[in-house]
Write a protein that holds these residues in place. Structure first.
Motif, mmCIF file in Angstrom:
data_model
loop_
_atom_site.group_PDB
_atom_site.id
_atom_site.type_symbol
_atom_site.label_atom_id
_atom_site.label_comp_id
_atom_site.label_asym_id
_atom_site.label_seq_id
_atom_site.Cartn_x
_atom_site.Cartn_y
_atom_site.Cartn_z
ATOM 1 N N PRO A 432 0.838 -1.218 0.000
ATOM 2 C CA PRO A 432 0.000 0.000 0.000
ATOM 3 C C PRO A 432 0.865 1.257 0.000
ATOM 4 O O PRO A 432 1.894 1.326 0.679
ATOM 5 C CB PRO A 432 -0.816 -0.142 1.286
ATOM 6 N N ARG A 434 1.615 5.367 0.443
ATOM 7 C CA ARG A 434 1.225 6.547 1.192
ATOM 8 C C ARG A 434 1.198 7.770 0.267
ATOM 9 O O ARG A 434 1.717 7.725 -0.847
ATOM 10 C CB ARG A 434 2.198 6.792 2.355
ATOM 11 N N SER A 454 -2.809 5.822 3.788
ATOM 12 C CA SER A 454 -2.281 4.792 2.876
ATOM 13 C C SER A 454 -3.409 4.310 1.983
ATOM 14 O O SER A 454 -4.568 4.206 2.405
ATOM 15 C CB SER A 454 -1.691 3.624 3.662
ATOM 16 N N VAL A 455 -3.063 3.986 0.715
ATOM 17 C CA VAL A 455 -4.042 3.574 -0.293
ATOM 18 C C VAL A 455 -3.660 2.192 -0.792
ATOM 19 O O VAL A 455 -2.497 1.961 -1.184
ATOM 20 C CB VAL A 455 -4.067 4.583 -1.465
ATOM 21 N N SER A 456 -4.633 1.283 -0.780
ATOM 22 C CA SER A 456 -4.382 -0.086 -1.240
ATOM 23 C C SER A 456 -4.947 -0.359 -2.620
ATOM 24 O O SER A 456 -4.597 -1.366 -3.244
ATOM 25 C CB SER A 456 -4.973 -1.089 -0.239
ATOM 26 N N GLN A 458 -6.748 1.790 -6.318
ATOM 27 C CA GLN A 458 -7.113 3.038 -6.969
ATOM 28 C C GLN A 458 -7.426 2.785 -8.440
ATOM 29 O O GLN A 458 -7.091 1.718 -8.986
ATOM 30 C CB GLN A 458 -5.963 4.052 -6.864
ATOM 31 N N THR A 497 -9.863 6.928 -5.409
ATOM 32 C CA THR A 497 -10.121 5.833 -4.473
ATOM 33 C C THR A 497 -11.526 6.018 -3.906
ATOM 34 O O THR A 497 -12.235 6.972 -4.266
ATOM 35 C CB THR A 497 -9.066 5.788 -3.366
ATOM 36 N N TRP A 503 -10.989 0.782 -0.116
ATOM 37 C CA TRP A 503 -9.739 0.815 -0.865
ATOM 38 C C TRP A 503 -8.619 1.582 -0.149
ATOM 39 O O TRP A 503 -7.475 1.534 -0.585
ATOM 40 C CB TRP A 503 -9.966 1.471 -2.233
ATOM 41 N N SER A 504 -8.929 2.324 0.916
ATOM 42 C CA SER A 504 -7.904 3.111 1.615
ATOM 43 C C SER A 504 -8.422 3.473 3.004
ATOM 44 O O SER A 504 -9.599 3.255 3.318
ATOM 45 C CB SER A 504 -7.567 4.392 0.836
ATOM 46 N N ASP A 505 -7.512 4.003 3.813
ATOM 47 C CA ASP A 505 -7.928 4.510 5.121
ATOM 48 C C ASP A 505 -8.030 6.038 5.115
ATOM 49 O O ASP A 505 -7.962 6.688 6.154
ATOM 50 C CB ASP A 505 -6.966 4.054 6.214
#
Length: 925
Positions: A432, A434, A454-456, A458, A497, A503-505
């Protein structure tokens, strides 16, 4: 000058003439004897010829004392006596006058200037020069420096023009300036202080006091019971908007202040009270306004203490903009915690008015931002509506998701690749990502908390030449996370996202909230990208020390870009409005860190004096000369009586003398009373009307000049006032009669105008006041008081003709009969007709009310003689019968009056769709 307690003599040598009073006593003891009237019979005269020694008659003791009193008064007057002389220690040759003129000195400013003028007047009598020092930076932007040493009389005009500044005093900078200035070696120093420290430690105040003591004796004049107030910026939370007022730390006891919310046009939206209890330094209040009114608010102020610190200007950043939320799936109802709207609503609720509905329904009302959460395709008809809305200035914010990864439409800032990029997972080598560095041209530049996101997963943008310019936010590997492009006057923004945590926090971070707020700012005309973000903000309007709007002076400079939050008010950047007219920003004097700390550590050598309005010096010379002149006039008349020169019928001179003396004393007391009235600013009739109209809510009627009509109008509004008090929350005082040529009708919200044929023509000034009254929220009820069918009816009357002539000279909007769904039919009671003393006529209202009047008609025209139906006597009995004579008709006349006044005071909120179910239910029952 000779001082005897509270009395001083500017010319004491004249008192030596009092030693001559014994000589005057001796000279005044003898007066020629009164002539004796004797008949002239010749023989009798010869018999009476005897040698007789004549002795002069003595002056009566009371007359002698009167003449001595006249002489004593003249001598005392020539000595120039002064009551309560404003004297200070006189150990030096010059007077140095120091005045705090920051915004905290605005309270009781006139009293401080009057005290300074009295000190200069005293120095002028002594022939001493004076010098002025102010503690706030000059408004012209120049360096701080004292004035030239000049005669005290020449300094008085300069003191009279002195005004408080809109920024705080800077005593530390003043000390540095005084070290370079040329000051007298020996002087008496008087400091008119605001009693507050200029910093947390008070070091600047203490240092200035120590430095002034080097010049000579220092007297500090303060008002210990004076309380300074600062209005802090409003705070917006999920529970609403709260406003806090802070007072100086020396305040004790309970205190109540009035907070006023005002629009740009000066219309007051709310007046609320805030109460301090005990030694509390702050008082808070929840500002409860509908979103439509809240978005019109531009200024908060404290009524009791006008100053730059008691005003908060509210720009577009504070307004709650309507935001529409649209989701692409039904997860919201099945699993709210996984839905997109769950996180959007919690992030935006404190800062925006949220609406959830399909796109078509959202665009039917005014909307600032539309958020599409994982909506892959917008319906074709709605697409055209969205495009037109964006071109006019709307902001479309879209979030990606599983649906958008499969298919997209054309409402995107960039072209997307099909599918989604997976970052991390069991079958992926990547981790993931940042967030990377934010571009300086991005509106998100400078926001904190981005390194926590953080993005997992997109969606990816297709490469293009302008992709870098369209990127507002990117990941560490450089792939865009937020892209945007301007379309017409609006914006297309895509977050690559999801709006939830799938898909992300991002949705769990504080950066998410700030990012959404920046997007909402774009809908308000606040530009955050490109050249506009680096353009200085020119001044539009500034505040003076009393919180009043003023034109920017030549020393005022534009605000540097992105520096509004860190700018401290100063002569170059005073508080006020900056930017462009369509996207202005506010700089305020007081902020959340503003503290008002009293001075507690004056040096021991300082003499502390009180600022007391009752201690101002008073020159007694004109009073004593006037009294001596009046007594001299009385003595002259008494002398005529003693010499027999008064008319013969006044056989006893003592009575007219006593009467003259009494009249003289009454005249003197009358002069004193008139002087006292002038000093206390006796109110004129116009001032009394303004006070009555502004201090209490009152219904008003136009005075026609016909006693019977005016009495019935007053009785009618009195009866309606009583009904409003018993049935509603409107608590009005006794009605007011209005003279359109002289009174300020802007102070009343409602005006009842009975039309009479003898109504004189109004002047142009009165017509302008009427036009302004109707265009700024006031309502006028024109009543022709007959059974004519209105302006377009066939049953004309002299009253109707007079009304047509009057309206022809006013800017009257198009009118229409009251429709069945008008707010007047449901403002408080449900009504179908609007009777008064008569019924059956047509009631006319404005066809298209709106704008700043909140949808309230400014003019109502009827012919039903409403005041006669409302009129009651002091015992509550009706004064006029209805036609036909039916108690139910009078009741419905009262109901119409209640609806009319509730509609006037509260606006058209009953027109909102939210009230329709309740109204239908009542109609059904």
């Amino acid at each position: 000058m000779l001082s005897l307690g509270a009395l001083a003599f500017a010319t004491p040598w004249a008192l030596a003439a009092l030693a001559s009073l014994p000589v005057l006593w001796w000279l005044l003891r003898i007066t020629p004897p009164q002539p004796k009237l004797v008949t002239f019979p010749p023989l009798r005269l010869l018999l009476l010829l005897r040698p007789k020694e004549e002795t002069p008659a003595h002056t009566p003791l009371w007359l002698l004392l009167l003449r001595l009193l006249i002489a004593a008064l003249a001598i005392l007057a020539l000595a120039e006596p002064i009551l309560n002389p404003q004297a200070v220690q006189r150990d030096g040759e010059a007077l140095v006058l120091v005045i705090d003129d920051g915004w905290t000195a605005a309270p009781r400013w006139r009293e401080k200037i009057a005290r300074a003028d009295a000190l200069l007047e005293s120095a002028e009598r002594d022939g001493r020069p004076a010098l002025l020092i102010t503690t706030a930076a000059p408004a012209n932007g120049e360096a701080m420096q004292p004035s030239q040493l000049m005669p005290a009389g020449d300094l008085r005009p300069l003191i009279a023009t002195l005004q408080p500044k809109a920024w705080a005093s800077d005593r530390a900078a003043l000390v540095q300036a005084l070290q370079q200035a040329r000051l007298p070696d020996s002087a008496d120093v008087v400091w008119l202080s605001d009693s507050l420290r200029d910093d947390e430690s008070g070091e600047g105040t203490y240092t200035l006091a120590e430095w002034l003591l080097r010049l000579g004796p220092l007297s500090v004049i303060t008002a210990p019971d004076d309380v300074a107030l600062a209005l802090l910026p409003p705070v917006t939370t999920a529970q609403g908007d709260s406003v806090t007022v802070r007072r100086s730390g020396n305040a004790t006891g309970d205190q109540t202040v009035t907070l006023r919310a005002v629009t740009d046009q000066g219309r007051v939206l709310a007046r609320d009270s805030l109460s301090f209890s005990g030694r509390a330094e702050t008082a808070s209040h929840k500002l409860d306004l509908p979103s439509e009114l809240r978005n019109q608010l531009s200024r908060l102020e404290i009524e009791e203490q006008p100053s730059a610190g008691s005003v908060q200007l509210l720009d577009d950043r504070w307004r709650r903009r309507p935001v529409g939320l649209v989701t692409g799936g039904a997860v919201e109802t099945r699993q709210p915690l996984l839905g997109d709207l769950f996180y959007l609503e919690r992030a935006l609720t404190p800062y925006a008015e949220l609406r959830s509905a399909p796109v078509g329904e959202l665009l039917q009302r005014e909307i600032a931002v539309v958020v599409l959460a994982d909506v892959a395709q917008v319906v074709a008809s709605e697409t055209r509506q969205l495009e037109q809305w964006i071109d006019k200035g709307g902001v479309l914010l879209r979030f990606a998701g599983p649906r958008m990864a499969e298919a997209t439409d054309g409402l995107l800032p960039v072209k997307l690749r099909q599918g989604a990029r997976q970052l991390g997972g069991a079958l992926s080598w990547s981790q993931p990502q940042r967030l990377g560095a934010t571009p300086e041209t991005s509106p998100f530049y400078g926001l904190a908390g981005s390194n926590e996101v953080s993005v997992s997963r997109q969606v990816l943008a297709e490469p293009e030449a302008q992709l870098g310019d369209k990127t507002w936010l990117r990941l560490e590997d450089g792939t865009p996370l937020v892209t945007a492009t301007q379309r017409g006057k609006g914006w297309l923004i895509l977050v690559h996202t999801t709006a939830n945590t799938l898909w992300s926090d991002l949705a769990l971070s504080g950066f998410y909230v700030e990012m959404l707020r920046k997007v909402i700012d774009l809908s308000q005309g606040i530009t955050g990208t490109g050249e506009a973000a680096d353009t200085p903000l020119p001044p539009l309007s500034v505040l003076d020390g009393f919180g009043r709007a003023a034109e920017p002076g030549p020393a005022v400079q534009p605000l540097p870009p992105r520096a509004l939050a860190s700018t401290k008010p100063s002569p170059r950047h005073p508080p006020g409005w900056y930017g462009r007219l369509d996207s202005r920003q506010a700089l305020n004097t007081a902020n959340a860190e503003t503290r008002l700390l009293p001075v507690t550590n004056w040096p021991s050598a300082v003499t502390q004096l009180r600022l007391d309005a009752t201690s101002r010096e008073m020159h007694l010379l004109p009073w004593l000369l006037g009294a001596a002149l009046l007594l001299f006039l009385a003595d002259w008349l008494i002398g005529l009586g003693l010499r027999g020169l008064l008319p013969a019928r006044l056989t006893d001179w003592r009575k007219p003398a006593a009467a003259m003396l009494a009249a003289t004393l009454l005249l003197a007391s009358g002069i004193a009373e008139a002087q006292t009235r002038r000093n206390t600013n006796t109110l004129s009739a116009n001032d009394e009307f303004a006070l009555k109209a502004s201090l209490d809510l009152r219904l008003a009627y136009v005075v026609t000049g016909q006693a019977d009509v005016d009495q019935l109008s007053r009785a009618g509004l009195y009866g309606l006032t009583e009904v409003l008090f018993r049935r509603t929350s409107i608590e009005a005082a006794e009605p007011l009669g209005v003279n359109l040529e002289a009174d300020d009708i802007s102070l009343v919200p409602f005006l009842y105008w009975p039309i009479v044929p003898q109504q004189p023509q109004l002047s142009d000034a009165a017509l302008r006041r009427l036009d302004l009254f109707m265009k700024t929220g006031g309502m006028i009820l024109f009543d022709t008081r007959d059974q004519a069918m209105g302006l377009s009816g066939t049953a004309a009357s002299p009253n109707t003709d007079k009304l047509r002539q009057l309206l022809a000279r006013l800017d009257i909007p198009p009118l229409m009969p009251v429709p069945d769904d008008h707010v007047l039919t449901k403002a408080f009671y449900l009504l179908q007709d609007f009777p008064g003393r008569y019924s059956g006529g047509t009631l006319w209202v404005e066809r298209h009310p709106g704008g700043d009047k909140d949808g309230v008609t400014s003019i109502v025209i009827g012919s039903h003689d409403f005041a006669a139906a409302w009129a009651i006597d002091s015992n509550g009995r009706p004064l006029a019968v209805t036609v036909p004579n039916a108690p139910r008709q009078r009741e419905f006349a009262y109901r119409f009056g209640v609806n009319l006044l509730v509609y006037t005071m509260t606006g058209n909120y009953k027109a909102d769709q939210v009230h329709i179910p309740a109204l239908l239910e009542r109609l059904g029952n």
